[in-house]
Design an enzyme around this catalytic site. Structure first.
Site, mmCIF file in Angstrom:
data_model
loop_
_atom_site.group_PDB
_atom_site.id
_atom_site.type_symbol
_atom_site.label_atom_id
_atom_site.label_comp_id
_atom_site.label_asym_id
_atom_site.label_seq_id
_atom_site.Cartn_x
_atom_site.Cartn_y
_atom_site.Cartn_z
ATOM 1 N N GLU A 37 14.242 59.318 -9.625
ATOM 2 C CA GLU A 37 14.844 59.478 -8.297
ATOM 3 C C GLU A 37 15.329 58.122 -7.794
ATOM 4 O O GLU A 37 14.534 57.233 -7.518
ATOM 5 C CB GLU A 37 13.830 60.056 -7.320
ATOM 6 C CG GLU A 37 14.348 60.173 -5.899
ATOM 7 C CD GLU A 37 13.281 60.590 -4.904
ATOM 8 O OE1 GLU A 37 13.439 60.261 -3.706
ATOM 9 O OE2 GLU A 37 12.284 61.228 -5.297
ATOM 10 N N ARG A 41 19.213 54.140 -0.484
ATOM 11 C CA ARG A 41 18.861 53.160 0.550
ATOM 12 C C ARG A 41 19.600 51.842 0.386
ATOM 13 O O ARG A 41 19.417 50.935 1.187
ATOM 14 C CB ARG A 41 17.352 52.883 0.527
ATOM 15 C CG ARG A 41 16.484 54.101 0.755
ATOM 16 C CD ARG A 41 15.026 53.723 0.724
ATOM 17 N NE ARG A 41 14.164 54.902 0.699
ATOM 18 C CZ ARG A 41 12.845 54.849 0.588
ATOM 19 N NH1 ARG A 41 12.241 53.686 0.486
ATOM 20 N NH2 ARG A 41 12.127 55.968 0.574
ATOM 21 N N LYS A 125 9.333 68.808 -1.420
ATOM 22 C CA LYS A 125 8.724 67.482 -1.379
ATOM 23 C C LYS A 125 7.805 67.429 -0.160
ATOM 24 O O LYS A 125 8.197 67.853 0.928
ATOM 25 C CB LYS A 125 9.812 66.417 -1.262
ATOM 26 C CG LYS A 125 9.294 65.007 -1.005
ATOM 27 C CD LYS A 125 10.454 64.029 -0.904
ATOM 28 C CE LYS A 125 9.991 62.627 -0.557
ATOM 29 N NZ LYS A 125 11.098 61.661 -0.604
#
Length: 203
Positions: A37, A41, A125
Site C-alpha cells: 500500500e 501523502r 480497514k
C-alpha cells in the site's frame, strides 16, 4: 483471492522519491509480501505506484490514504490494483465501488461498519486500530458483525501483530514498521527484505 488473504501483513509505505519505489517493492516481494500500500501523502506517490505496477511483476500495488473521488480516479489511472481509505463517506464509497478494483474502506466504529455492511461490503480497514480500541474492540465487533472482516492498521507492531491475526474477524494487518526511515534513507533493502520475511511468517 481477497485482499485480506494475500499475506498476513500489508506494508503501508510512504515514498518521497519515486526512484526508490522499485527496489523497495522488490525487497518486500522477495520477503514474501506481494501486496504493498503506497500512501497518497507525497507528491511522488502516484508516480511510485506507476513504477511498481510497471516494473515489479508479482507485486500487487495499491494506493492508500484515498480520501476523494479524484484520488480514486488518479490512483486507478496510475495502475493501483487496490485502494484503501482512512475513513468512509457515501461519495467516496460510491467512487470506489465504481472504479473496478478491490478496495478496503476505512471504519473506526460499529456504526460505520454497519453502514458499509448495509451496502454489501464485508471487508474493511479498521483505522486507527490502536487508538480506536485495538484488540478488545475488534473482538467485540465479532459478535454483532460475524460476516465482516478487517485489516486493522495504525499503531500495530511486530509484537502485537500476531494477537490481531489470531482474531477470527481479522484477515491481515497493515504495518508501517516494514520500511524504517533510516533503511529507506540509506537504501538498506536487505534489511527491509528481512523485516518482510519475518512479517510473512507471522501466519
Amino acid at each position: 483471492m481477497s485482499l485480506l488473504d494475500i499475506a498476513p501483513v500489508i506494508p503501508v509505505v510512504v515514498i518521497d522519491d519515486p526512484e526508490t519505489a522499485v527496489p523497495l517493492a522488490r525487497a518486500l516481494l522477495a520477503g514474501g509480501l506481494p501486496a504493498i500500500e503506497v500512501t497518497l501523502r507525497t507528491a511522488g506517490a502516484l508516480r511510485a505506484v506507476e513504477r511498481i505496477a510497471a516494473e515489479v511483476p508479482g507485486a500487487v500495488v495499491g494506493a492508500g490514504t484515498v480520501r476523494t473521488p479524484a484520488d480514486v480516479a488518479a490512483a486507478v489511472a496510475a495502475g493501483a490494483a487496490f485502494l484503501v481509505s482512512p475513513g468512509s463517506t457515501a461519495g467516496l464509497v460510491d467512487a470506489m465501488e465504481g472504479c473496478g478494483v478491490p478496495f478496503l474502506p476505512g471504519v473506526a466504529t460499529a456504526s460505520e461498519a454497519l453502514a458499509l455492511a448495509e451496502r454489501g461490503l464485508t471487508e474493511m480497514k479498521f483505522f486507527p486500530a490502536e487508538a480506536a480500541g485495538g484488540l478488545p474492540y475488534l473482538r467485540a465487533l465479532g459478535g454483532p458483525l460475524p460476516d465482516v472482516r478487517f485489516c486493522p492498521t495504525g499503531g500495530i507492531r511486530p509484537a502485537t501483530a500476531p494477537d490481531y491475526l489470531a482474531l477470527p474477524n481479522v484477515g491481515c494487518v497493515g504495518g508501517t514498521w516494514l520500511t524504517p526511515a533510516d533503511a529507506l534513507a540509506t537504501g538498506d533493502y536487505a534489511r527491509i527484505e528481512k523485516l518482510a520475511a519475518e512479517a510473512a511468517a507471522l501466519r
